[in-house]
Design an enzyme around this catalytic site. Sequence first.
Site, PDB file in Angstrom:
ATOM      1  N   LYS A   1      17.912 100.360  48.634  1.00 17.51           N
ATOM      2  CA  LYS A   1      18.963 100.024  47.982  1.00 17.51           C
ATOM      3  C   LYS A   1      20.182 100.594  48.384  1.00 17.51           C
ATOM      4  CE  LYS A   1      21.620  98.913  44.467  1.00 17.51           C
ATOM      5  NZ  LYS A   1      22.290  97.809  44.276  1.00 17.51           N
TER       6      LYS A   1
ATOM      7  N   CYS B   1      29.186  99.666  43.225  1.00 15.78           N
ATOM      8  CA  CYS B   1      27.821 100.099  44.079  1.00 15.78           C
ATOM      9  C   CYS B   1      28.296 100.654  45.320  1.00 15.78           C
ATOM     10  CB  CYS B   1      26.651  99.105  44.206  1.00 15.78           C
ATOM     11  SG  CYS B   1      26.250  98.680  42.792  1.00 15.78           S
TER      12      CYS B   1
END
Length: 471
Positions: free
Chosen positions: A224, A280
């Site tokens: 991720k 993010c």
Amino acid sequence: MAPVKVSKICCIGAGYVGGPTCAVIALKCPHIRVTIVDLNQARIDAWNSPEFKLPIYEPGLEEVVRQARGRNLFFSTDVDKGIQEADLIFVSVNTPTKKSGVGAGFSADLTYVESATRRIAAVATSSKIVVEKSTVPCRTAESMRTILEANSKPGTRFDILSNPEFLAEGTAIADLLRPDRVLIGSLQTTEGKNACESLAEVYANWVPRDRILTVGLWSSELSKLAANAMLAQRISSVNALSAICEATGANIEEVAHAIGYDSRIGPKFLRASVGFGGSCFQKDILNLVYLSESLHLPQVAAYWRQVVEMNEYQKSRFSKTVVDTLFNTITGKHIAVLGFAFKADTGDTRESAAISLIRDFLSERAYVTIYDPKVEESQIWLDLAEACPTMTLETIKKQVNIVHSALEACKQKEAVVIATEWKEFKEIDWETVYTQMTKPAFVFDGRLILDAEKLRKIGFTVKVIGRGDRL
């Protein structure tokens, strides 16, 4: 021991990841009862709103919630009941960058993850599959497992999985309905693999099996961070090239188009802009920087840190272009900033380039008028107050005005700055805007969405990011 057949899911955290993800799971798995729990009463009330005034703006989300809510999708503040009833629990809480203590400014703050994990251990009376959905540093699952095992009741066992989200804001529902891949990480034990298969069976209700990737727990956690770091790196790379283009007279769109034709590179994420934002990219890269430093890999840390530094440079470079073009001063001048969200089709303002630009304009004592079609006024004031800690909100409000249309924002201004690529900004009646602006009228396109030649014919002086003035 065979994999558990999941019939009840609980998601702890009704935010940007947990809400849409579990809403889509409920839509696609009508036989599974999905309960999303959160201690924030206002947020749960918004999810349960009779008028569907949801706490998150995301295209297609309302339609999904309309179909599933009350059937097999429920929103509640009763966290304990949700935990007790579920076979599988998603932990989807916020993991912001730490603001103080060890790793401040870089590492993720896992306070909410630990709190949720301890709650599961305290409340659960039967065995559970616990799925780490939040973006977390490598080996967080190990900490979660230690806490759960140390506090579990006799006869209960917990299997930990990592199932990171790869959603892009603005296309999250489409990403969930037709994902490139679903990644599930587990311990490579029989129990771990069985838990992994239980979650895979949930996704297999609508995702082709060849797109459900099962890997080790630590590989999943790192994947991720790596995915976001690689995407952000591409943006910073093309933004670095945009600075060269402006200095040489090259056109970044032509350069990006040319290199994107190379099948090894491809065309995606090669669009120059005033800088990336969102919850993010920066957070995950800084997390990777901190992880590298913790592992005594200073060169690796420096490499990834440069991606963030280039992003900050791009924002400051653009605000300097505005000042330089407006005759080296914007003190007392009136500037319209169109867009406040970090990108189009979302109301999310986290790390938005617009915040940095406006902060710079305010420090130069300019007057700023803001228009964004989706961001709430209260959020704008909150973000500006945080970005300008040396100014009181009262002082900020003397220099900033928020309006409800692009035309209104541009009226009687010296310059218009495009900070977000909302489609409606392409369709503005620029001739009307020009007649109502102070002359000479300037437009600064930080998102490569305007027809610069058309604007010049109207009479504007136009500056476009990544395009030099030389012929």
